[in-house]
Design a protein around this motif. Structure first.
Motif, PDB file in Angstrom:
ATOM      1  N   SER A 177       0.836  -1.203   0.000  1.00  0.00           N
ATOM      2  CA  SER A 177       0.000   0.000   0.000  1.00  0.00           C
ATOM      3  C   SER A 177       0.875   1.258   0.000  1.00  0.00           C
ATOM      4  CB  SER A 177      -0.893   0.014   1.246  1.00  0.00           C
ATOM      5  OG  SER A 177      -1.800  -1.065   1.196  1.00  0.00           O
TER       6      SER A 177
ATOM      7  N   THR B  96       1.405  -9.691 -11.695  1.00  0.00           N
ATOM      8  CA  THR B  96       0.498 -10.450 -12.560  1.00  0.00           C
ATOM      9  C   THR B  96       1.152 -10.672 -13.925  1.00  0.00           C
ATOM     10  OG1 THR B  96      -1.404  -9.524 -11.438  1.00  0.00           O
ATOM     11  CG2 THR B  96      -1.795 -10.436 -13.625  1.00  0.00           C
TER      12      THR B  96
ATOM     13  N   HIS C 130       7.863  10.095  -2.226  1.00  0.00           N
ATOM     14  CA  HIS C 130       7.125   9.786  -3.458  1.00  0.00           C
ATOM     15  C   HIS C 130       7.593  10.650  -4.633  1.00  0.00           C
ATOM     16  CE1 HIS C 130       4.506  13.184  -2.141  1.00  0.00           C
ATOM     17  NE2 HIS C 130       4.368  13.343  -3.432  1.00  0.00           N
ATOM     18  N   ARG C 131       8.293  11.753  -4.326  1.00  0.00           N
ATOM     19  CA  ARG C 131       8.804  12.604  -5.416  1.00  0.00           C
ATOM     20  C   ARG C 131      10.170  12.152  -5.928  1.00  0.00           C
ATOM     21  NH1 ARG C 131       6.725  18.335  -2.923  1.00  0.00           N
ATOM     22  NH2 ARG C 131       4.529  17.966  -3.352  1.00  0.00           N
TER      23      ARG C 131
ATOM     24  N   LYS D  18       3.111   9.895  -9.470  1.00  0.00           N
ATOM     25  CA  LYS D  18       1.895  10.480 -10.058  1.00  0.00           C
ATOM     26  C   LYS D  18       1.421   9.637 -11.243  1.00  0.00           C
ATOM     27  CE  LYS D  18       0.791  15.189  -9.401  1.00  0.00           C
ATOM     28  NZ  LYS D  18       1.173  16.571  -9.446  1.00  0.00           N
TER      29      LYS D  18
ATOM     30  N   ASP E 107      -6.096   5.219 -11.560  1.00  0.00           N
ATOM     31  CA  ASP E 107      -7.400   5.857 -11.816  1.00  0.00           C
ATOM     32  C   ASP E 107      -8.050   5.280 -13.070  1.00  0.00           C
ATOM     33  OD1 ASP E 107      -7.192   7.531  -9.648  1.00  0.00           O
ATOM     34  OD2 ASP E 107      -6.801   9.365 -10.797  1.00  0.00           O
TER      35      ASP E 107
ATOM     36  N   ARG F  48      -8.700   1.048 -12.266  1.00  0.00           N
ATOM     37  CA  ARG F  48      -9.580   0.578 -11.178  1.00  0.00           C
ATOM     38  C   ARG F  48     -11.027   0.381 -11.634  1.00  0.00           C
ATOM     39  NH1 ARG F  48      -6.466   3.946  -6.362  1.00  0.00           N
ATOM     40  NH2 ARG F  48      -4.925   2.333  -5.934  1.00  0.00           N
TER      41      ARG F  48
ATOM     42  N   GLU G  42      -4.627  -3.870  -6.810  1.00  0.00           N
ATOM     43  CA  GLU G  42      -4.879  -2.492  -7.309  1.00  0.00           C
ATOM     44  C   GLU G  42      -5.422  -1.576  -6.210  1.00  0.00           C
ATOM     45  OE1 GLU G  42      -5.900  -1.445 -11.160  1.00  0.00           O
ATOM     46  OE2 GLU G  42      -5.240  -3.334 -12.045  1.00  0.00           O
ATOM     47  N   GLY G  43      -4.920  -1.766  -4.990  1.00  0.00           N
ATOM     48  CA  GLY G  43      -5.329  -0.930  -3.863  1.00  0.00           C
ATOM     49  C   GLY G  43      -6.364  -1.650  -3.030  1.00  0.00           C
TER      50      GLY G  43
ATOM     51  N   LYS H  74      -9.969  11.210   1.840  1.00  0.00           N
ATOM     52  CA  LYS H  74      -9.188  12.397   1.458  1.00  0.00           C
ATOM     53  C   LYS H  74      -9.979  13.273   0.483  1.00  0.00           C
ATOM     54  CE  LYS H  74      -4.210  12.471   1.513  1.00  0.00           C
ATOM     55  NZ  LYS H  74      -2.976  11.997   0.977  1.00  0.00           N
TER      56      LYS H  74
HETATM   57  N1  CAA Z   1      -3.804  11.372  -9.885  1.00  0.00           N
HETATM   58  C1  CAA Z   1      -2.747  12.219 -10.016  1.00  0.00           C
HETATM   59  N2  CAA Z   1      -1.937  12.547  -8.964  1.00  0.00           N
HETATM   60  C2  CAA Z   1      -2.209  11.979  -7.769  1.00  0.00           C
HETATM   61  C3  CAA Z   1      -3.284  11.099  -7.568  1.00  0.00           C
HETATM   62  C4  CAA Z   1      -4.104  10.797  -8.686  1.00  0.00           C
HETATM   63  N3  CAA Z   1      -5.121   9.968  -8.579  1.00  0.00           N
HETATM   64  N4  CAA Z   1      -3.299  10.691  -6.288  1.00  0.00           N
HETATM   65  C5  CAA Z   1      -2.266  11.291  -5.671  1.00  0.00           C
HETATM   66  N5  CAA Z   1      -1.622  12.085  -6.571  1.00  0.00           N
HETATM   67  C6  CAA Z   1      -0.484  12.941  -6.326  1.00  0.00           C
HETATM   68  C7  CAA Z   1      -0.820  13.990  -5.286  1.00  0.00           C
HETATM   69  O1  CAA Z   1      -1.368  15.133  -5.901  1.00  0.00           O
HETATM   70  C8  CAA Z   1       0.523  14.275  -4.665  1.00  0.00           C
HETATM   71  O2  CAA Z   1       1.242  15.114  -5.567  1.00  0.00           O
HETATM   72  P1  CAA Z   1       2.434  16.126  -5.071  1.00  0.00           P
HETATM   73  O3  CAA Z   1       3.663  15.312  -5.004  1.00  0.00           O
HETATM   74  O4  CAA Z   1       2.495  17.129  -6.168  1.00  0.00           O
HETATM   75  O5  CAA Z   1       2.024  16.664  -3.760  1.00  0.00           O
HETATM   76  C9  CAA Z   1       1.212  12.908  -4.702  1.00  0.00           C
HETATM   77  O6  CAA Z   1       0.566  12.158  -5.715  1.00  0.00           O
HETATM   78  C10 CAA Z   1       1.113  12.170  -3.381  1.00  0.00           C
HETATM   79  O7  CAA Z   1      -0.257  12.016  -3.084  1.00  0.00           O
HETATM   80  P2  CAA Z   1      -0.762  11.602  -1.633  1.00  0.00           P
HETATM   81  O8  CAA Z   1      -0.137  12.520  -0.639  1.00  0.00           O
HETATM   82  O9  CAA Z   1      -2.232  11.494  -1.690  1.00  0.00           O
HETATM   83  O10 CAA Z   1      -0.103  10.183  -1.456  1.00  0.00           O
HETATM   84  P3  CAA Z   1      -0.168   9.249  -0.195  1.00  0.00           P
HETATM   85  O11 CAA Z   1       1.181   8.678  -0.059  1.00  0.00           O
HETATM   86  O12 CAA Z   1      -0.810   9.882   0.961  1.00  0.00           O
HETATM   87  O13 CAA Z   1      -1.225   8.129  -0.608  1.00  0.00           O
HETATM   88  C11 CAA Z   1      -1.973   6.181  -1.677  1.00  0.00           C
HETATM   89  C12 CAA Z   1      -1.203   7.489  -1.739  1.00  0.00           C
HETATM   90  C13 CAA Z   1      -3.413   6.438  -2.046  1.00  0.00           C
HETATM   91  C14 CAA Z   1      -1.912   5.465  -0.353  1.00  0.00           C
HETATM   92  C15 CAA Z   1      -1.267   5.401  -2.760  1.00  0.00           C
HETATM   93  O14 CAA Z   1       0.050   5.123  -2.337  1.00  0.00           O
HETATM   94  C16 CAA Z   1      -1.954   4.147  -3.190  1.00  0.00           C
HETATM   95  O15 CAA Z   1      -2.875   4.197  -4.017  1.00  0.00           O
HETATM   96  N6  CAA Z   1      -1.487   3.000  -2.667  1.00  0.00           N
HETATM   97  C17 CAA Z   1      -1.984   1.735  -3.126  1.00  0.00           C
HETATM   98  C18 CAA Z   1      -1.092   1.208  -4.179  1.00  0.00           C
HETATM   99  C19 CAA Z   1      -1.749   0.197  -5.021  1.00  0.00           C
HETATM  100  O16 CAA Z   1      -2.868   0.355  -5.452  1.00  0.00           O
HETATM  101  N7  CAA Z   1      -1.011  -0.865  -5.284  1.00  0.00           N
HETATM  102  C20 CAA Z   1      -1.499  -1.894  -6.124  1.00  0.00           C
HETATM  103  C21 CAA Z   1      -0.409  -2.335  -7.035  1.00  0.00           C
HETATM  104  S1  CAA Z   1      -0.935  -2.731  -8.612  1.00  0.00           S
HETATM  105  C22 CAA Z   1      -1.468  -4.310  -8.541  1.00  0.00           C
HETATM  106  O17 CAA Z   1      -2.073  -4.752  -7.626  1.00  0.00           O
HETATM  107  C23 CAA Z   1      -1.095  -4.999  -9.774  1.00  0.00           C
HETATM  108  C24 CAA Z   1      -1.390  -6.371 -10.111  1.00  0.00           C
HETATM  109  O18 CAA Z   1      -0.545  -6.989 -10.721  1.00  0.00           O
HETATM  110  C25 CAA Z   1      -2.732  -6.946  -9.921  1.00  0.00           C
END
Ligand code: CAA
Length: 407
Positions: free
Chosen positions: A131, A157, A177-178, A231, A238, A241, A361-362, A373
């Motif tokens: 996560s 996968t 994250h940057r 990002k 997005d 999902r 995927e989260g 949020k």
């Molecule tokens: N679109 C564009 N930018 C976004 C965004 C979005 N949807 N969401 C966040 N950002 C940007 C923010 O604007 C922020 O930008 P700045 O650096 O300019 O400030 C930056 O990203 C950080 O955002 P957050 O502070 O919201 O990030 P966070 O660390 O608090 O939280 C999280 C992020 C939602 C927890 C994220 O880490 C997340 O989604 N985690 C889950 C990961 C995931 O889904 N993993 C699955 C792997 S894929 C998989 O399962 C594959 C498979 O093979 C099946």
């Protein structure tokens, strides 16, 4: 507001349904037993045009809209979500390339998927970074005109069968994250498949650990801008999902249909069990969850098709559809009673398959985090999609322009 599908979308749904019924369902329970890799189904799905559906036409794909993609993925989920995941995973891997690759990179890597039934994998997760994406340890270091990648990605996968990978790696270890960048990485001898997972459900999909050991790629294989990979990953999720939510709706729908049929056949206390309100209400709740999950899913895809930010909508859809799939399949086992627990009957597989929908995927908890949020920030629902990613070519052009203006 119009909930009607176009004639093309109806045709596509029918094609996907027939494919799911004839090619996927008939082997699904058999493939589940041993975790059989569905190579011949992948080839057939590719042949009939049910894979790589979002690849733009200029790179050989059909360039379908997101809603159409969801129609296909619901049918895959209905047929077998394990096989469906194998068929749909190229969509996850190709999205960062489509968003952040130069024309040449898109032509090469998207073209590879449309010219032959090849696979690609999305490599984000690591043993210590699930996560918490920014906790990743994989590194990419620039050496001359190459990037050198080192690190291990897990739960990937199709990892074992992929011809190329989208890989996220730290390019600045101290920037959280940057400091993450995204790359497209062709498979070579330095890409090692370390482990194939033996899973609870979706057993026909391949889930592997992929290790990058001094893997060298050309500089232009960086996707988007350096240190903008986080990002790009979020923008990708997005877009994917809604499809995962659709797959969860398909699992729930399959379990609902099995349970409804069984409840009409199984007689207890002198009447079909559907006549007992305790069972009828379970069936009613299943039906509502399928409908509501589908509506949220379609909304999250339709927003994307309209160019509107769907971050909140896709988390609503993924969270609700995944949790509903779990609840529906657990209840379907309950409707079958003791038979539901037996492998000879269809619903225990669906219950095992549904679990991953709340994880990959989260997780459902991460979706709630995103939802909290978004609603607490009071973000407008019709905000445009996140700004387009700048490709390497665009970054270079901008630098040349700035240099020229300075002179
Ligand atoms: N679109 C564009 N930018 C976004 C965004 C979005 N949807 N969401 C966040 N950002 C940007 C923010 O604007 C922020 O930008 P700045 O650096 O300019 O400030 C930056 O990203 C950080 O955002 P957050 O502070 O919201 O990030 P966070 O660390 O608090 O939280 C999280 C992020 C939602 C927890 C994220 O880490 C997340 O989604 N985690 C889950 C990961 C995931 O889904 N993993 C699955 C792997 S894929 C998989 O399962 C594959 C498979 O093979 C099946």
């Amino acid at each position: 507001m119009d909930f009607n599908l176009t004639d093309e979308q109806k045709d596509l749904r029918e094609l996907a349904h027939n494919f799911a019924e004839k090619e996927i369902r008939k082997v699904a329970w058999e493939y589940d037993k041993d975790g059989t890799w569905p190579q011949e189904i992948i080839e057939k799905a590719w042949d009939v045009g049910l894979m790589n559906t979002h690849v733009p036409e200029e790179y050989g794909g059909p360039g379908l809209d997101f809603l159409s993609g969801c129609l296909i993925e619901e049918e895959f989920g209905w047929g077998c979500s394990g096989i469906g995941t194998s068929l749909a995973a190229n969509g996850l891997a190709m999205t960062p390339v489509a968003l952040g690759g130069s024309d040449e990179i898109k032509a090469k890597y998207l073209g590879m998927l449309t010219e032959e039934p090849k696979l690609a994998s999305f490599c984000l997760t690591e043993p210590d970074a699930g996560s918490d994406v920014s906790g990743m340890k994989t590194t990419a270091v620039k050496k001359g005109d190459k990037w050198v990648l080192n690190g291990s990605k897990c739960f990937i996968t199709n990892g074992q069968y992929a011809d190329w990978y989208t890989v996220y790696a730290k390019t600045d270890k101290d920037a959280g994250h940057r400091g993450i960048s995204a790359f497209v990485v062709p498979r070579d001898d330095t890409v090692i498949i370390d482990k194939k997972e033996d899973k609870l459900g979706q057993r026909a999909s391949n889930t592997a650990t992929v290790v990058f050991n001094e893997t060298e790629i050309p500089a232009d294989h960086l996707l988007g801008e350096e240190n903008h990979g986080f990002k790009l990953a979020m923008m990708t999720l997005d877009r994917t999902r809604p499809g995962v939510a659709a797959m969860a709706v398909g699992i729930g729908r399959a379990a609902f249909e099995f349970a409804a049929e069984y409840s009409k056949e199984r007689v207890q206390f002198g009447v079909p069990i559907a006549m007992h309100q305790a069972v009828a209400f379970m069936i009613a709740d299943m039906a509502t969850k399928v409908e509501a999950g589908r509506l949220l899913t379609w909304q999250s895809a339709a927003l994307l098709d309209q160019g509107i930010r769907n971050t909140l909508a896709c988390s609503h859809a993924k969270r609700f559809a995944a949790d509903s799939a779990m609840e529906i399949t657990v209840d379907a086992v309950q409707v079958y009673g003791g038979y539901g627990f037996i492998k000879e009957y269809p619903v225990e597989k669906l219950m095992r398959d549904a679990k991953i929908m709340q994880l990959y995927e989260g997780t459902s908890q991460i979706q709630r985090l995103v939802i909290a949020k978004e609603v607490l920030m009071g973000r407008s629902v019709d905000e445009p999609m996140a700004e387009a990613v700048r490709t390497q070519t665009e970054v270079a052009e901008k630098q040349t322009e700035t240099a020229a203006a300075t002179v």
